[in-house]
Design a protein around this motif. Structure first.
Motif, PDB file in Angstrom:
ATOM      1  N   SER A  26      72.182  20.098  18.244  1.00  0.00           N
ATOM      2  CA  SER A  26      72.319  18.722  17.783  1.00  0.00           C
ATOM      3  C   SER A  26      70.906  18.238  17.482  1.00  0.00           C
ATOM      4  O   SER A  26      70.236  17.665  18.339  1.00  0.00           O
ATOM      5  CB  SER A  26      72.986  17.856  18.856  1.00  0.00           C
ATOM      6  OG  SER A  26      73.100  16.532  18.401  1.00  0.00           O
ATOM      7  N   LEU A  27      70.471  18.526  16.271  1.00  0.00           N
ATOM      8  CA  LEU A  27      69.066  18.322  15.913  1.00  0.00           C
ATOM      9  C   LEU A  27      68.877  17.038  15.126  1.00  0.00           C
ATOM     10  O   LEU A  27      69.686  16.699  14.266  1.00  0.00           O
ATOM     11  CB  LEU A  27      68.581  19.517  15.087  1.00  0.00           C
ATOM     12  CG  LEU A  27      68.785  20.876  15.754  1.00  0.00           C
ATOM     13  CD1 LEU A  27      68.403  21.990  14.801  1.00  0.00           C
ATOM     14  CD2 LEU A  27      68.006  20.969  17.045  1.00  0.00           C
ATOM     15  N   PRO A  28      67.785  16.326  15.427  1.00  0.00           N
ATOM     16  CA  PRO A  28      67.523  15.090  14.678  1.00  0.00           C
ATOM     17  C   PRO A  28      67.270  15.387  13.206  1.00  0.00           C
ATOM     18  O   PRO A  28      66.677  16.397  12.861  1.00  0.00           O
ATOM     19  CB  PRO A  28      66.264  14.526  15.339  1.00  0.00           C
ATOM     20  CG  PRO A  28      65.781  15.540  16.289  1.00  0.00           C
ATOM     21  CD  PRO A  28      66.777  16.631  16.406  1.00  0.00           C
ATOM     22  N   VAL A  29      67.751  14.505  12.369  1.00  0.00           N
ATOM     23  CA  VAL A  29      67.515  14.608  10.935  1.00  0.00           C
ATOM     24  C   VAL A  29      66.249  13.821  10.637  1.00  0.00           C
ATOM     25  O   VAL A  29      66.129  12.662  11.045  1.00  0.00           O
ATOM     26  CB  VAL A  29      68.708  14.030  10.130  1.00  0.00           C
ATOM     27  CG1 VAL A  29      68.420  14.060   8.644  1.00  0.00           C
ATOM     28  CG2 VAL A  29      69.974  14.801  10.446  1.00  0.00           C
ATOM     29  N   SER A  30      65.297  14.445   9.957  1.00  0.00           N
ATOM     30  CA  SER A  30      64.040  13.746   9.688  1.00  0.00           C
ATOM     31  C   SER A  30      64.288  12.529   8.806  1.00  0.00           C
ATOM     32  O   SER A  30      65.067  12.567   7.865  1.00  0.00           O
ATOM     33  CB  SER A  30      63.036  14.682   9.016  1.00  0.00           C
ATOM     34  OG  SER A  30      63.560  15.186   7.825  1.00  0.00           O
ATOM     35  N   ARG A  37      72.095  16.390  13.064  1.00  0.00           N
ATOM     36  CA  ARG A  37      72.804  17.467  12.383  1.00  0.00           C
ATOM     37  C   ARG A  37      73.309  18.417  13.463  1.00  0.00           C
ATOM     38  O   ARG A  37      72.528  18.949  14.248  1.00  0.00           O
ATOM     39  CB  ARG A  37      71.852  18.189  11.437  1.00  0.00           C
ATOM     40  CG  ARG A  37      72.461  19.367  10.730  1.00  0.00           C
ATOM     41  CD  ARG A  37      71.462  19.975   9.771  1.00  0.00           C
ATOM     42  NE  ARG A  37      70.239  20.334  10.449  1.00  0.00           N
ATOM     43  CZ  ARG A  37      69.699  21.546  10.446  1.00  0.00           C
ATOM     44  NH1 ARG A  37      70.268  22.511   9.774  1.00  0.00           N
ATOM     45  NH2 ARG A  37      68.584  21.799  11.080  1.00  0.00           N
ATOM     46  N   VAL A  38      74.617  18.576  13.519  1.00  0.00           N
ATOM     47  CA  VAL A  38      75.217  19.444  14.529  1.00  0.00           C
ATOM     48  C   VAL A  38      75.538  20.787  13.896  1.00  0.00           C
ATOM     49  O   VAL A  38      76.090  20.854  12.804  1.00  0.00           O
ATOM     50  CB  VAL A  38      76.486  18.801  15.133  1.00  0.00           C
ATOM     51  CG1 VAL A  38      77.137  19.741  16.129  1.00  0.00           C
ATOM     52  CG2 VAL A  38      76.151  17.474  15.785  1.00  0.00           C
ATOM     53  N   MET A  39      75.173  21.848  14.599  1.00  0.00           N
ATOM     54  CA  MET A  39      75.391  23.191  14.099  1.00  0.00           C
ATOM     55  C   MET A  39      75.922  24.046  15.250  1.00  0.00           C
ATOM     56  O   MET A  39      75.387  23.991  16.354  1.00  0.00           O
ATOM     57  CB  MET A  39      74.058  23.763  13.593  1.00  0.00           C
ATOM     58  CG  MET A  39      74.131  25.191  13.105  1.00  0.00           C
ATOM     59  SD  MET A  39      72.497  25.879  12.704  1.00  0.00           S
ATOM     60  CE  MET A  39      71.929  24.745  11.456  1.00  0.00           C
ATOM     61  N   GLY A  53      83.541  26.755  10.441  1.00  0.00           N
ATOM     62  CA  GLY A  53      82.366  25.895  10.467  1.00  0.00           C
ATOM     63  C   GLY A  53      81.214  26.455  11.280  1.00  0.00           C
ATOM     64  O   GLY A  53      80.102  25.946  11.211  1.00  0.00           O
ATOM     65  N   ALA A  54      81.447  27.507  12.031  1.00  0.00           N
ATOM     66  CA  ALA A  54      80.389  28.118  12.837  1.00  0.00           C
ATOM     67  C   ALA A  54      79.671  29.188  12.019  1.00  0.00           C
ATOM     68  O   ALA A  54      80.240  29.767  11.094  1.00  0.00           O
ATOM     69  CB  ALA A  54      80.969  28.736  14.102  1.00  0.00           C
ATOM     70  N   VAL A  55      78.434  29.426  12.362  1.00  0.00           N
ATOM     71  CA  VAL A  55      77.674  30.501  11.739  1.00  0.00           C
ATOM     72  C   VAL A  55      77.404  31.563  12.789  1.00  0.00           C
ATOM     73  O   VAL A  55      77.302  31.264  13.981  1.00  0.00           O
ATOM     74  CB  VAL A  55      76.347  29.998  11.114  1.00  0.00           C
ATOM     75  CG1 VAL A  55      76.603  29.052   9.964  1.00  0.00           C
ATOM     76  CG2 VAL A  55      75.465  29.346  12.147  1.00  0.00           C
TER      77      VAL A  55
END
Length: 136
Positions: A26-30, A37-39, A53-55
């Motif tokens: 769950s990374l901040p979007v600059s 942004r959740v990945m 949806g997963a990589v």
């Protein structure tokens, strides 16, 4: 063993080793205030399918990565393909600004890139704070 990396009271990485090995980022979007942004990155075991949806990705168990980081040299940890090992190395105070700047051009895992961005912002903030103190 389950593991988390938290930055400024927000979980940026959660490792779940159970039935389906998964790493949720769950990374901040600059440029965004609180946008994230959740990945979902999974490492399926044999006969497991990847959720929609997963990589696919490879990563060590969190405890193994921490042990490897503690047993390795900083330069080796920075270049590790494991996102936990390289992220912990980026956050190490022994890594200077010059090395961090060089890393900006490297191809990095999204977690490591996020930790690098966080560290660069912290370095700039600390430098600005020192400059302000010297003026006053």
């Amino acid at each position: 063993m389950e593991g988390w990396i938290t930055v400024d009271h927000s979980v940026v990485a959660h490792f779940d080793p159970h039935w389906l090995r998964k790493l949720t980022l769950s990374l901040p979007v600059s440029g965004g205030d609180n946008d994230r942004r959740v990945m979902l990155i999974v490492q399926p075991r044999p006969k497991q399918s990847r959720p929609r949806g997963a990589v696919a990705g490879e990563f060590l168990d969190f405890t193994e990565a921490c042990w490897l980081y503690l047993q390795s040299r900083i330069s080796g940890s920075l270049q590790s393909p494991d996102p936990f090992v390289s992220s912990l190395a980026v956050l190490n105070a022994k890594v200077g600004r010059q090395r961090l700047r060089r890393m900006l051009t490297w191809e990095l895992h999204p977690l490591t890139r996020s930790m690098l961005d966080f560290r660069m912002e912290a370095e700039q903030g600390a430098r600005a704070h020192r400059a302000l103190r010297s003026v006053v």
